[in-house]
Design an enzyme around this catalytic site. Sequence first.
Site, short mmCIF file in Angstrom:
data_model
loop_
_atom_site.label_atom_id
_atom_site.label_comp_id
_atom_site.label_asym_id
_atom_site.label_seq_id
_atom_site.Cartn_x
_atom_site.Cartn_y
_atom_site.Cartn_z
N LYS A 1 19.59 37.05 -32.37
CA LYS A 1 20.55 35.96 -32.31
C LYS A 1 20.26 35.11 -31.08
O LYS A 1 19.61 35.59 -30.14
CB LYS A 1 21.98 36.50 -32.26
CG LYS A 1 22.42 37.06 -30.90
CD LYS A 1 23.88 37.39 -30.91
CE LYS A 1 24.37 37.84 -29.55
NZ LYS A 1 24.50 36.77 -28.55
N HIS B 1 23.09 43.58 -32.79
CA HIS B 1 23.13 44.96 -32.32
C HIS B 1 24.49 45.62 -32.54
O HIS B 1 24.59 46.84 -32.58
CB HIS B 1 22.72 45.05 -30.85
CG HIS B 1 23.77 44.58 -29.88
ND1 HIS B 1 23.89 43.28 -29.48
CD2 HIS B 1 24.74 45.27 -29.24
CE1 HIS B 1 24.89 43.17 -28.63
NE2 HIS B 1 25.42 44.36 -28.46
N GLU C 1 34.49 41.49 -22.02
CA GLU C 1 33.41 41.76 -21.08
C GLU C 1 33.90 41.60 -19.66
O GLU C 1 34.60 40.62 -19.35
CB GLU C 1 32.25 40.80 -21.32
CG GLU C 1 31.62 40.89 -22.70
CD GLU C 1 30.50 39.89 -22.86
OE1 GLU C 1 29.33 40.30 -22.73
OE2 GLU C 1 30.78 38.70 -23.11
N ASP D 1 28.09 32.43 -28.79
CA ASP D 1 27.44 33.63 -28.27
C ASP D 1 28.02 34.91 -28.84
O ASP D 1 27.29 35.88 -29.03
CB ASP D 1 27.55 33.65 -26.74
CG ASP D 1 26.71 34.74 -26.12
OD1 ASP D 1 25.51 34.85 -26.48
OD2 ASP D 1 27.23 35.49 -25.28
N HIS E 1 28.98 38.62 -33.52
CA HIS E 1 29.56 39.95 -33.33
C HIS E 1 30.96 40.07 -33.94
O HIS E 1 31.24 40.97 -34.74
CB HIS E 1 29.64 40.30 -31.84
CG HIS E 1 28.31 40.33 -31.15
ND1 HIS E 1 27.13 40.62 -31.80
CD2 HIS E 1 27.97 40.12 -29.85
CE1 HIS E 1 26.13 40.58 -30.93
NE2 HIS E 1 26.61 40.27 -29.75
N LYS F 1 34.59 36.51 -21.08
CA LYS F 1 33.91 37.07 -19.92
C LYS F 1 34.88 37.14 -18.74
O LYS F 1 35.88 36.42 -18.70
CB LYS F 1 32.69 36.22 -19.55
CG LYS F 1 31.57 36.30 -20.59
CD LYS F 1 30.32 35.63 -20.10
CE LYS F 1 29.18 35.82 -21.08
NZ LYS F 1 28.78 37.24 -21.22
#
Length: 459
Positions: free
Chosen positions: A128, A158, A196, A215, A220, A316
Amino acid sequence: FPALYHLITRERLTGRCVVLGVARSQQSDADFRALARDALAASGLSAEKIDNRWCDECLYFQSIGKSSRDDFEQLARRITDLETAHGLPGNRVFYLALGPEAFPPTITGLAQAGLNHSPGWTRLVVEKPFGHDLASARELNTLVHRSFQESQVYRIDHYLGKETVQNLLAFRFANAIVEPLWNRDRVESVEITVAEELGVEQRAGYYDHSGALRDMVQNHLTQLLTLTAMEVPAAFEADAIRDEKVKVLRSVLPLRQENVVWGQYGCGTVNGKQAPAYREEPGVAPDSQTDTFVALRVEVANWRWQGVPFYLRTGKRLPRRVSQIAINFRCPPTTFFQPFHSCAASSNALVITLQPDEGFDLHFEVKAPSQPPSLQTHKLHFRYAEVFAPLPEAYETLLGDVMTGDQTLFVRDDEVEASWQLYSPLLAARGPVKPYPAGTWGPPEAEKSFLRGGAWRLR
């Protein structure tokens, strides 16, 4: 490197496997092997435990120079020479761990050198992001399909390699007590959080042109959404499962800006340490409007989920690193405990933790031995680490599947386009980013009013 190493040493791969590193840099086979040893040591393997024969006999390097046609033809000759020297049948995996701008010339270069075909099988793995909007994703799919069949293409995410994510299928469809509750009659809402602790670290050059939605959400969180909401597949095989995931995406109502909160972290404290604001990070524009936090409400308009909100959240510099899916069940329509004010019943919830501390908790109500009567919430608790050996790392699972030709955990062309079709309109007319201090759960706008008066279970 650790994933490949464990695949070999745990005997998941039969026969010999040669790894050829390819980059523009100039380095020798010995340099590449030293890099691999460092990576294995950084993953926790001591120098005495590393099988040096694997490094010395299976790892090689080839410079691609300026990525000219001649460079790719030299690469093709090196691959053929290695296969001949090691007695390999010509089964090849091309893993593009590259910046997105390098995908088109690399795919074209491989095809021009004849590397889209081989004496055995050929598979192309693409990291990605696969495109940055719907138009670019379609363009990249078209480019890929000029040289590779879809059956050869493995778009890797992943998150789909995590055992706990795969266990969603087993948990839902192998337990007869679960599936009858997995619908709008019993479920009040679904929360999906991928939080995160870290900031952008060394990725500012990429991230400042991307943001949290591109992102994290488009790939995801959307994968977690589809696995949570999908119908029972006709069979446990790649296309049957991926068909159901695409159906979910096609059932999602158009996303509206009023159902999205965009945020950007300011300075604050994370785990007792002072963290800089996003705009103070090296490589970030001082007036950047890039989103580092996104919360959105998604509605899946089908028979199973009509009217049930799915809340997706990622960011984040949040208080801790955690990925979690919470299925919030409806409260009882009435309760004979109501005369006792201490007996307000909370809704039951199934909380699936994907990382860290993988497992799940079922929250339920019990009567405490007290007068007047009172209810307390307790939970049934399951953790993988308490039952099984250490779980394989996600990339180990995914690389093993690539080599065995199992596409179940990889994203199909129509799925990636259906996902971008949802999010591209939001990106084209994105609202302003709201500030939030580092170390908090995002902007206040993403709290109670956004959740229709409720509160995030993870807070």
